[in-house]
Enzyme design. Structure first.
Site, PDB file in Angstrom:
ATOM      1  N   ALA A   4     -10.398  -2.025  33.518  1.00  0.00           N
ATOM      2  CA  ALA A   4     -10.344  -2.241  34.977  1.00  0.00           C
ATOM      3  C   ALA A   4     -11.008  -3.557  35.351  1.00  0.00           C
ATOM      4  O   ALA A   4     -10.507  -4.308  36.204  1.00  0.00           O
ATOM      5  CB  ALA A   4     -11.017  -1.075  35.697  1.00  0.00           C
ATOM      6  N   TYR A   5     -12.121  -3.857  34.706  1.00  0.00           N
ATOM      7  CA  TYR A   5     -12.825  -5.117  34.972  1.00  0.00           C
ATOM      8  C   TYR A   5     -11.924  -6.306  34.620  1.00  0.00           C
ATOM      9  O   TYR A   5     -11.765  -7.236  35.411  1.00  0.00           O
ATOM     10  CB  TYR A   5     -14.126  -5.158  34.165  1.00  0.00           C
TER      11      TYR A   5
END
Length: 142
Positions: A4-5
């Protein structure tokens, strides 16, 4: 375990590339500043949310997450690769005051190194580099 990052970072990169092309010839320049590790509350805030939402005991990745967490605890803001916020401000001022700003501004050593490696290495080799870094992070946590 940073999907996600990474997705958010690639989204920003894609947006800046698209805007730069869309605004070509308009005398508006779009640059991407890639800071890397900068002293901030980011790690502490991310850790607090991770602790709040991660069900470590019931995860099939329990051991990997445990190692990741131990390694994250060892990271210190005074790491040799971590710079203060003033390093980002310096690049921002350069981009704002330059008549022809750069497309990308790297701030910390890791961003310079990874940016260089991404340009010269085939994707499979870059994957091998990133996997080795991840394995070293896990090994240092044990």
């Amino acid at each position: 375990y940073r999907g996600a990052y990474c997705a958010s970072k690639f989204a920003v990169e894609g947006l800046t590339d698209a805007l730069r092309l869309e605004l070509h010839g308009s005398n508006i320049f779009v640059s991407l500043i890639e800071p890397g590790p900068i002293e901030s509350a980011f790690r502490a805030n991310a850790r607090a949310l991770w602790d709040l939402h991660m069900d470590l005991d019931n995860s099939p990745y329990k051991e990997e997450y445990k190692n990741f967490r131990v390694n994250a605890d060892r990271l210190k803001k005074d790491s040799a690769f971590t710079l203060g916020p003033d390093a980002v401000v310096k690049k921002l001022i350069h981009a704002l005051e330059n008549e022809r700003p750069s497309v990308r501004y790297y701030v910390t050593f890791p961003t310079y190194l990874l940016g260089f490696l991404k340009r010269i290495l085939p994707s499979k080799w870059m994957d091998a580099v990133m996997l080795r870094i991840a394995k070293q992070e896990i090994a240092s946590a044990e």
